[in-house]
Design a protein around this motif. Structure first.
Motif, PDB file in Angstrom:
ATOM      1  N   HIS A 718       5.212  -5.680   1.081  1.00 48.06           N
ATOM      2  CA  HIS A 718       3.869  -6.080   0.682  1.00 48.06           C
ATOM      3  C   HIS A 718       2.944  -5.996   1.902  1.00 48.06           C
ATOM      4  CE1 HIS A 718       5.419  -8.243  -3.011  1.00 48.06           C
ATOM      5  NE2 HIS A 718       6.517  -8.117  -2.288  1.00 48.06           N
ATOM      6  N   LEU A 719       1.775  -5.397   1.726  1.00 45.37           N
ATOM      7  CA  LEU A 719       0.736  -5.341   2.745  1.00 45.37           C
ATOM      8  C   LEU A 719      -0.534  -5.896   2.130  1.00 45.37           C
ATOM      9  CD1 LEU A 719       1.345  -1.736   4.137  1.00 45.37           C
ATOM     10  CD2 LEU A 719       2.130  -3.898   5.132  1.00 45.37           C
ATOM     11  N   GLY A 720      -1.154  -6.881   2.816  1.00 46.03           N
ATOM     12  CA  GLY A 720      -2.301  -7.527   2.210  1.00 46.03           C
ATOM     13  C   GLY A 720      -3.401  -7.881   3.184  1.00 46.03           C
ATOM     14  N   LEU A 721      -4.562  -8.132   2.604  1.00 44.64           N
ATOM     15  CA  LEU A 721      -5.744  -8.550   3.363  1.00 44.64           C
ATOM     16  C   LEU A 721      -6.371  -9.711   2.611  1.00 44.64           C
ATOM     17  CD1 LEU A 721      -7.784  -7.825   5.693  1.00 44.64           C
ATOM     18  CD2 LEU A 721      -9.043  -6.514   3.959  1.00 44.64           C
ATOM     19  N   ARG A 722      -6.655 -10.811   3.324  1.00 45.82           N
ATOM     20  CA  ARG A 722      -7.274 -11.954   2.674  1.00 45.82           C
ATOM     21  C   ARG A 722      -8.317 -12.579   3.581  1.00 45.82           C
ATOM     22  NH1 ARG A 722      -1.430 -14.587   2.541  1.00 45.82           N
ATOM     23  NH2 ARG A 722      -1.145 -15.051   4.755  1.00 45.82           N
ATOM     24  N   GLU A 723      -9.278 -13.227   2.956  1.00 45.07           N
ATOM     25  CA  GLU A 723     -10.332 -13.940   3.671  1.00 45.07           C
ATOM     26  C   GLU A 723      -9.709 -15.137   4.388  1.00 45.07           C
ATOM     27  OE1 GLU A 723     -13.568 -16.872   4.115  1.00 45.07           O
ATOM     28  OE2 GLU A 723     -11.994 -16.985   2.604  1.00 45.07           O
ATOM     29  N   ALA A 724     -10.234 -15.493   5.536  1.00 45.66           N
ATOM     30  CA  ALA A 724      -9.599 -16.487   6.404  1.00 45.66           C
ATOM     31  C   ALA A 724      -9.349 -17.810   5.681  1.00 45.66           C
ATOM     32  CB  ALA A 724     -10.442 -16.704   7.648  1.00 45.66           C
ATOM     33  N   SER A 725     -10.276 -18.220   4.820  1.00 47.04           N
ATOM     34  CA  SER A 725     -10.077 -19.471   4.080  1.00 47.04           C
ATOM     35  C   SER A 725      -9.421 -19.235   2.725  1.00 47.04           C
ATOM     36  CB  SER A 725     -11.428 -20.167   3.874  1.00 47.04           C
ATOM     37  OG  SER A 725     -12.308 -19.322   3.144  1.00 47.04           O
ATOM     38  N   ALA A 726      -8.878 -18.013   2.523  1.00 45.57           N
ATOM     39  CA  ALA A 726      -8.112 -17.637   1.335  1.00 45.57           C
ATOM     40  C   ALA A 726      -8.934 -17.655   0.050  1.00 45.57           C
ATOM     41  CB  ALA A 726      -6.890 -18.536   1.191  1.00 45.57           C
ATOM     42  N   THR A 727     -10.237 -17.416   0.148  1.00 44.91           N
ATOM     43  CA  THR A 727     -11.053 -17.326  -1.065  1.00 44.91           C
ATOM     44  C   THR A 727     -10.666 -16.097  -1.873  1.00 44.91           C
ATOM     45  OG1 THR A 727     -12.894 -18.443   0.022  1.00 44.91           O
ATOM     46  CG2 THR A 727     -13.404 -17.163  -1.962  1.00 44.91           C
ATOM     47  N   TRP A 728     -10.391 -14.993  -1.198  1.00 42.34           N
ATOM     48  CA  TRP A 728      -9.924 -13.799  -1.896  1.00 42.34           C
ATOM     49  C   TRP A 728      -8.733 -13.192  -1.168  1.00 42.34           C
ATOM     50  CZ3 TRP A 728      -9.998  -9.675   1.321  1.00 42.34           C
ATOM     51  CH2 TRP A 728     -10.934  -9.655   2.343  1.00 42.34           C
ATOM     52  N   ASP A 729      -7.960 -12.430  -1.925  1.00 45.13           N
ATOM     53  CA  ASP A 729      -6.712 -11.866  -1.408  1.00 45.13           C
ATOM     54  C   ASP A 729      -6.441 -10.564  -2.163  1.00 45.13           C
ATOM     55  OD1 ASP A 729      -3.979 -11.208  -1.001  1.00 45.13           O
ATOM     56  OD2 ASP A 729      -3.468 -13.281  -0.616  1.00 45.13           O
ATOM     57  N   VAL A 730      -6.219  -9.476  -1.420  1.00 43.45           N
ATOM     58  CA  VAL A 730      -5.880  -8.181  -2.025  1.00 43.45           C
ATOM     59  C   VAL A 730      -4.615  -7.665  -1.360  1.00 43.45           C
ATOM     60  CG1 VAL A 730      -6.613  -5.812  -2.461  1.00 43.45           C
ATOM     61  CG2 VAL A 730      -8.303  -7.659  -2.503  1.00 43.45           C
ATOM     62  N   SER A 731      -3.665  -7.179  -2.157  1.00 42.99           N
ATOM     63  CA  SER A 731      -2.414  -6.701  -1.566  1.00 42.99           C
ATOM     64  C   SER A 731      -1.899  -5.482  -2.314  1.00 42.99           C
ATOM     65  CB  SER A 731      -1.345  -7.800  -1.568  1.00 42.99           C
ATOM     66  OG  SER A 731      -0.998  -8.171  -2.880  1.00 42.99           O
ATOM     67  N   LEU A 732      -1.253  -4.609  -1.558  1.00 43.73           N
ATOM     68  CA  LEU A 732      -0.540  -3.448  -2.092  1.00 43.73           C
ATOM     69  C   LEU A 732       0.944  -3.718  -1.892  1.00 43.73           C
ATOM     70  CD1 LEU A 732      -0.560  -0.447  -3.139  1.00 43.73           C
ATOM     71  CD2 LEU A 732      -0.543   0.222  -0.721  1.00 43.73           C
ATOM     72  N   PHE A 733       1.745  -3.500  -2.928  1.00 46.59           N
ATOM     73  CA  PHE A 733       3.166  -3.804  -2.788  1.00 46.59           C
ATOM     74  C   PHE A 733       4.014  -2.728  -3.453  1.00 46.59           C
ATOM     75  CE2 PHE A 733       1.846  -5.770  -6.735  1.00 46.59           C
ATOM     76  CZ  PHE A 733       2.889  -5.534  -7.615  1.00 46.59           C
ATOM     77  N   VAL A 734       5.244  -2.634  -2.968  1.00 44.78           N
ATOM     78  CA  VAL A 734       6.231  -1.718  -3.536  1.00 44.78           C
ATOM     79  C   VAL A 734       7.546  -2.481  -3.680  1.00 44.78           C
ATOM     80  CG1 VAL A 734       7.404   0.497  -3.358  1.00 44.78           C
ATOM     81  CG2 VAL A 734       5.144   0.198  -2.307  1.00 44.78           C
ATOM     82  N   ARG A 735       8.037  -2.568  -4.894  1.00 38.82           N
ATOM     83  CA  ARG A 735       9.353  -3.162  -5.129  1.00 38.82           C
ATOM     84  C   ARG A 735      10.380  -2.045  -5.229  1.00 38.82           C
ATOM     85  NH1 ARG A 735       9.346  -8.017  -9.384  1.00 38.82           N
ATOM     86  NH2 ARG A 735      11.404  -8.179  -8.395  1.00 38.82           N
ATOM     87  N   ASN A 736      11.550  -2.270  -4.629  1.00 43.53           N
ATOM     88  CA  ASN A 736      12.581  -1.242  -4.506  1.00 43.53           C
ATOM     89  C   ASN A 736      11.974  -0.021  -3.807  1.00 43.53           C
ATOM     90  OD1 ASN A 736      14.899   0.286  -4.657  1.00 43.53           O
ATOM     91  ND2 ASN A 736      14.932   0.418  -6.903  1.00 43.53           N
ATOM     92  N   LEU A 737      11.520  -0.264  -2.594  1.00 42.05           N
ATOM     93  CA  LEU A 737      10.767   0.729  -1.820  1.00 42.05           C
ATOM     94  C   LEU A 737      11.469   2.082  -1.736  1.00 42.05           C
ATOM     95  CD1 LEU A 737       8.416   1.409   0.161  1.00 42.05           C
ATOM     96  CD2 LEU A 737       9.865   0.482   1.992  1.00 42.05           C
ATOM     97  N   PHE A 738      12.782   2.090  -1.546  1.00 41.38           N
ATOM     98  CA  PHE A 738      13.514   3.340  -1.342  1.00 41.38           C
ATOM     99  C   PHE A 738      14.085   3.892  -2.648  1.00 41.38           C
ATOM    100  CE2 PHE A 738      13.829   0.862   2.639  1.00 41.38           C
ATOM    101  CZ  PHE A 738      13.084   1.705   3.445  1.00 41.38           C
ATOM    102  N   ASP A 739      13.623   3.354  -3.776  1.00 42.53           N
ATOM    103  CA  ASP A 739      13.999   3.820  -5.116  1.00 42.53           C
ATOM    104  C   ASP A 739      15.520   3.908  -5.264  1.00 42.53           C
ATOM    105  OD1 ASP A 739      13.331   4.498  -7.687  1.00 42.53           O
ATOM    106  OD2 ASP A 739      13.138   6.632  -7.272  1.00 42.53           O
ATOM    107  N   LYS A 740      16.194   2.824  -4.871  1.00 44.80           N
ATOM    108  CA  LYS A 740      17.640   2.749  -4.978  1.00 44.80           C
ATOM    109  C   LYS A 740      18.060   2.815  -6.446  1.00 44.80           C
ATOM    110  CE  LYS A 740      21.926   1.890  -3.726  1.00 44.80           C
ATOM    111  NZ  LYS A 740      22.722   2.838  -2.926  1.00 44.80           N
ATOM    112  N   GLU A 741      19.098   3.620  -6.737  1.00 45.20           N
ATOM    113  CA  GLU A 741      19.662   3.702  -8.075  1.00 45.20           C
ATOM    114  C   GLU A 741      21.031   3.044  -8.066  1.00 45.20           C
ATOM    115  OE1 GLU A 741      19.793   7.777  -9.191  1.00 45.20           O
ATOM    116  OE2 GLU A 741      17.612   7.995  -9.319  1.00 45.20           O
ATOM    117  N   ALA A 742      21.265   2.115  -9.003  1.00 45.59           N
ATOM    118  CA  ALA A 742      22.548   1.425  -9.051  1.00 45.59           C
ATOM    119  C   ALA A 742      22.775   0.866 -10.444  1.00 45.59           C
ATOM    120  CB  ALA A 742      22.597   0.295  -8.015  1.00 45.59           C
ATOM    121  N   THR A 743      24.048   0.756 -10.807  1.00 50.04           N
ATOM    122  CA  THR A 743      24.446   0.182 -12.090  1.00 50.04           C
ATOM    123  C   THR A 743      24.677  -1.312 -11.924  1.00 50.04           C
ATOM    124  OG1 THR A 743      25.468   2.250 -12.807  1.00 50.04           O
ATOM    125  CG2 THR A 743      26.158   0.243 -13.927  1.00 50.04           C
TER     126      THR A 743
END
Length: 782
Positions: A718-743
């Motif tokens: 997760h990479l994010g940017l937020r206002e110092a007093s946390a009024t707003w917050d925007v983030s870009l995220f990737v789950r299973n970043l390396f696209d692992k395949e498993a049963t």
């Protein structure tokens, strides 16, 4: 104790010792003033520091779940090693902990109970939490037997969900929207609205979510899995004085699911169907697995301080209504039946449609559950604190399974619609007492005891759902005729009564912020009868389960409370452990008349393991947390259970095999997680980065022909940017970043109605871990 377990235990112990010694030396040299926040839990029905509870408890704050974009209940396992959560079919879910698995379709009491704002949920009401999580205060994971203070006794643990409370002083809240590349959206909101500041406040919250899940595609028509959830909650907090407080919460969740099951294998039906592997994320179904459910939960909690005691009354109600339509014979289609000579010879009733091979089914659930608990707890006594209380719970409703039945008449078969109906009513009673003795500044002893009684009435019969005339003209079924009584009269009403308890001794080290404890506990689950659409004969009844456990642990804080390190080793012995044998072939020579069924079973078993968790504030803007769990859970030597690996003997309902040494479930013995978040402060805003790694080790899937599934690890970023007093917050995220395949799991080959040589489709149903998911999230706080 096995050699493998001993080696793993030794490795974990050495790691803990090294961390502890290094932590102590750094504590001597460090002068930093920042520290970890104290974690307050209610695992023992009173507010306590997590470090003071003599058992393994994990507390996951709602903010931490939001930061990691863990929106679904099953995501909790990403931050809780040793916990496995699996949504079975939308209507219910499976929770495994400390190697002990549980299937809610078994009809047995849960191995891990779920509590919502201190209210016990009904058997299928727990399916309501296997949805989107929103606006939570915290989730507590209680590991090990719950035999004293919780509403019901559960041998492996409990999950306690606490929703966010209204702010009594000011208007505050948030709006959050998340978009993901599986056509997903998740929008949440919440707001506290003080009506009388400091005295009366209301909080409203809700969520709307939809997505295509893992984007599983159906080969037959090109359709893709999708789901939609909407939910709302209103909480009212009233505190007219320092001595009295009340909180009322109402929540509804509605879920619509159109799901396709991933298959692997090669068709045996000769229909020109493809050979599939799990990584294809492809299904072969004549219809989607369609589920529609509505869950309602209500809780009322009253607290009154009087005469040095806190009197607490907790009342709850839950209601479940759900319908599921699905094809129970995956891996086939109507294509090619007409001109297939083998199929048409074996199935003369097929005609032009071939629906007899598809096995369409419908499940209907209606569940009502209520509970009341009254307890009295002493407050801040110097030597002896105690909690006493009484509990009552009621659960009623029905479960209907509508399906097409194949009836043999000599060389021919007759297909007609039937319904297996199972109304039930369960009354639970309990009384408990828990005592804490502060022997001196270092020694604390605890003793608890609980009496419980359950009165269970469950009926089950198979009825004709249509007028039918068999090839034998003398045999006529009319709609509503009882074809079979699936639970005999003597098993319809069963009562169980038991005493359970716990005892612990805890020692606080005078020169360190650390304590060691040893605790022993017992647990109990009542017996009953398997609810099935088949006649299971002598295997219908399952016995009561008893267990006792021993746990030894250390809880410690180092580096001026910048490092929190806890560990425990445990052993648990089960008598008549209640398990589940899934999709077992039934003997045509028995009362079951062939086919397959799932059977609730008993067998003696043992569980042993070690758990470690830590939290480390490396710097004021750098936080690390993680944990490790290693568990061995297996049946004792000489235990025999229904299995497809042995041959039928005589007219026994199912073949019985020696399963000594077999794992109790599909849970991986070794799991671990590690998360870190780092913040870079700027003038008016801050940049933050968060990583989460989850490792799942090799495990044996008792339903899989191969028996062994490999280990795997996934990493979220997760990479994010937020206002110092946390009024707003925007983030870009990737789950299973390396696209692992498993049963994740496998199930036996899908079967049709057919007899040999064409009995299976050649495909296995496989659970695959979710592929890479990319998302963008934005939050506005006010």
């Amino acid at each position: 104790m096995s050699k493998t377990f001993t080696r793993n235990l030794t490795a974990v112990a050495v790691a803990v010792a090294v961390q502890t010694m290094s932590g102590y030396s750094l504590a001597e040299a460090g002068e930093e003033t920042f520290s970890l926040e104290e974690i307050i839990v209610t695992a023992q029905k009173r507010e306590q520091s997590l470090q003071d509870v003599p058992s393994t408890v994990n507390a996951i704050q709602g903010d931490a779940l939001t930061d990691k974009k863990l929106f679904n209940f099953t995501d909790l396992e990403q931050v809780s090693p040793g916990l496995e959560l699996r949504s079975i079919d939308g209507r219910a879910g499976s929770i495994a902990l400390r190697g002990v698995d549980f299937n809610p379709n078994s009809g047995a009491s849960a191995a891990v109970d779920v509590y919502w704002n201190d209210v016990t949920l009904g058997t299928n009401a727990s399916g309501g939490v296997f949805q989107e999580m929103f606006d939570l205060g915290r989730v507590e994971l209680l590991r090990g037997p719950q035999g004293t203070l919780q509403g019901r006794t559960s041998p492996a643990g409990a999950v306690a969900i606490h929703t966010a409370k209204p702010d009594m002083e000011e208007v505050e809240g948030y709006v959050r929207t998340t978009f993901t590349d599986n056509s997903g959206t998740n929008t949440q909101f919440a707001s506290s609205l003080p009506i009388i500041p400091g005295e009366l406040s209301v909080r409203v919250a809700g969520v709307y979510s939809d997505s295509e899940l893992s984007e599983v595609k159906n080969y037959v028509d090109g359709d893709v899995s999708d789901t939609q959830t909407k939910a709302g909650r209103i909480s009212v907090a009233w505190q007219p004085s320092d001595e009295f407080a009340a909180e009322f919460v109402y929540q509804y969740v509605e879920n619509d699911l159109s799901n396709y099951s991933v298959l692997t294998g090669t068709s045996t039906l000769g229909q020109g169907l493809p050979t599939l592997s799990g990584s294809d994320l492809e299904a072969i179904q004549t219809q989607a697995d369609v589920y529609n459910g509505r869950f309602e939960n209500v809780s009322l909690k009253l607290d009154w301080e009087v005469l040095g005691h806190q009197v607490t009354f907790v009342s709850g109600y839950s209601e479940v209504s759900s319908v599921r339509d699905f094809d129970n014979a995956l891996g086939n289609t109507k294509i090619g039946f007409d001109d297939h000579p083998v199929l048409t010879a074996l199935y003369p009733q097929i005609g032009l449609t071939g629906t007899q091979l598809n096995n369409p089914q419908r499940m209907l659930d209606q569940n009502y559950a209520s509970s009341q608990e009254l307890r009295i707890a002493s407050m801040d006594n110097e030597f002896w604190d105690y909690t006493v209380g009484v509990y009552y719970g009621n659960e009623s409703g029905f479960y209907n399974n509508e399906f097409m039945r194949e009836q043999f008449f000599g060389p021919a078969s007759l297909y007609f619609d039937t319904v297996a109906s199972a109304p039930f009513d369960i009354q639970s009673y309990g009384a408990f007492a828990h005592n804490i003795f502060y022997l001196n500044d270092q020694w604390t002893a605890q003793v608890g005891i609980r009496w419980q009684r359950q009165e269970r009435t469950v009926e089950s019969s198979l009825y004709a759902a249509e007028d039918t005339t068999a090839p034998n003209p003398a045999l006529v079924f009319s709609e509503g005729d009882e074809l079979a009584q699936l639970i005999p009269d003597d098993l319809e009403s069963l009562n169980s009564e038991a005493w359970t308890g716990s005892v612990s001794l805890q020692y606080a080290f005078a020169d360190y912020d650390a304590s060691a404890y040893v605790s022993a506990a017992t647990s109990f689950r009542p017996g009953g009868a398997t609810v099935s659409n088949k006649d299971l004969g002598e295997l219908t009844e399952y016995n009561e389960e008893d267990s006792w456990s021993l746990e030894v642990g250390v809880k410690s804080s180092w580096l001026d409370n910048r490092l929190r390190l806890n560990s425990a080793i445990f052993y648990q012995d089960y008598s008549d452990y209640i398990g589940r044998a899934n999709r077992v072939s039934l003997n045509p020579a028995s009362a079951a008349n062939g086919g397959e069924g799932s059977i609730t079973t008993n067998g003696d078993a043992t569980v042993q393991g070690v758990e470690v968790d830590f939290e480390y504030l490396m710097a004021e803007n750098w936080h690390i947390a993680g944990g490790v769990s290693y568990v061995e859970a297996e049946y004792k030597d000489g235990v025999t259970l229904p299995s497809n690996d042995c041959a039928f003997v005589g007219t026994e309902t199912a073949a019985m095999c020696d399963v000594g040494g077999l794992e109790l479930g599909t849970q991986a013995p070794f799991t671990a997680s590690l998360s870190t978040d780092y913040t870079i402060p700027m003038d008016a805003f801050e940049i933050y980065m968060l990583g989460l790694y989850k490792f799942t080790g090799r495990r044996t899937d008792t339903d899989a022909p191969s028996g062994d599934l490999g280990g795997y690890g996934t990493f979220d970023l997760h990479l994010g940017l937020r206002e110092a007093s946390a009024t707003w917050d925007v983030s870009l995220f990737v789950r299973n970043l390396f696209d692992k395949e498993a049963t994740d799991n496998l199930q036996p080959e899908s079967k049709t109605f057919g007899r040999a040589p064409i009995e299976t489709t050649g495909y296995l149903k496989t659970g695959q871990i979710a592929p890479r998911l990319i998302g963008l999230s934005a939050t506005y706080n006010f």
